[in-house]
Design a protein around this motif. Sequence first.
Motif, mmCIF file in Angstrom:
data_model
loop_
_atom_site.group_PDB
_atom_site.id
_atom_site.type_symbol
_atom_site.label_atom_id
_atom_site.label_comp_id
_atom_site.label_asym_id
_atom_site.label_seq_id
_atom_site.Cartn_x
_atom_site.Cartn_y
_atom_site.Cartn_z
ATOM 1 N N PHE A 14 19.987 24.192 16.693
ATOM 2 C CA PHE A 14 20.857 22.920 16.583
ATOM 3 C C PHE A 14 20.146 22.154 17.441
ATOM 4 O O PHE A 14 19.951 21.022 17.206
ATOM 5 C CB PHE A 14 21.895 23.466 16.683
ATOM 6 N N ARG A 17 17.211 20.418 16.556
ATOM 7 C CA ARG A 17 17.364 19.949 15.213
ATOM 8 C C ARG A 17 16.983 20.254 13.921
ATOM 9 O O ARG A 17 16.374 19.729 12.982
ATOM 10 C CB ARG A 17 16.899 18.260 15.120
ATOM 11 N N ARG A 18 16.932 21.479 14.017
ATOM 12 C CA ARG A 18 16.351 22.578 12.697
ATOM 13 C C ARG A 18 17.732 23.032 11.919
ATOM 14 O O ARG A 18 18.394 24.115 12.360
ATOM 15 C CB ARG A 18 15.684 23.596 13.043
ATOM 16 N N PHE A 19 18.300 21.892 11.621
ATOM 17 C CA PHE A 19 19.936 22.328 11.164
ATOM 18 C C PHE A 19 20.133 23.257 9.742
ATOM 19 O O PHE A 19 21.006 23.900 9.862
ATOM 20 C CB PHE A 19 20.592 20.821 10.702
ATOM 21 N N ASP A 20 19.053 23.271 9.042
ATOM 22 C CA ASP A 20 19.326 24.226 8.028
ATOM 23 C C ASP A 20 19.061 25.499 8.552
ATOM 24 O O ASP A 20 20.005 26.303 8.285
ATOM 25 C CB ASP A 20 18.011 23.980 6.950
ATOM 26 N N SER A 22 19.779 26.314 11.650
ATOM 27 C CA SER A 22 20.998 26.647 12.381
ATOM 28 C C SER A 22 22.302 26.849 11.637
ATOM 29 O O SER A 22 23.019 27.654 11.883
ATOM 30 C CB SER A 22 21.318 25.234 13.130
ATOM 31 N N ARG A 23 22.536 26.386 10.378
ATOM 32 C CA ARG A 23 23.568 26.564 9.365
ATOM 33 C C ARG A 23 23.588 27.958 8.831
ATOM 34 O O ARG A 23 24.380 28.961 8.851
ATOM 35 C CB ARG A 23 23.462 25.512 8.315
#
Length: 186
Positions: A14, A17-20, A22-23
């Motif tokens: 997160f 900024r590696r949101f995918d 992280s999700r």
Amino acid sequence: NNLEILKAQQIASFRQRRFDQSRLINQRVNSIEWSNEQLNTAVGLLDRGESGEALATLEQLAKAQPSLYQARLLQFRELALQRNFSAAEEVARELQQRLPDSALPPLLLGIALAGQGDDQTAQQQLDIAWQRAPGHPAIAARLAVLALSHGDTAKAADYYRQVLKQHPGHGATLKQLAMLASQRDD
């Protein structure tokens, strides 16, 4: 523990900024936490004697998380304690499909089949388990019980001696061997 590592990885992803990613990690964390909660719920229900509800919770958990073998093991244990060996056999057969090379499924199948009075097939399954994990105390105990049920005290004692070769000083095995010896002396 693995859950804490996953949580740390989720936070790091997160922050990067590696949101995918992280999700995805967050979904895995939530799944593990839900599984742990369901497993704990089932254990609590079993402790309170609420077997039916516990078995339903374990079934739901096993279907949602097929790789979580603890749910099936608890389910097998409870079914065997209830002497519902045909249902226990179904659980063992499912584990056999998921763990084809493990000694556990044939051990469980041996227990379930012996409970149903099918000693010959139980013996075959226990022999498979013994080949996969020679000297394992739980397998030896089941093989010994089966041998004793057919009056073969020498064979039962041999299973216990094989355990002691690999696990010298194994308390339960020493106790069983001593009990067999005292029965022969009577």
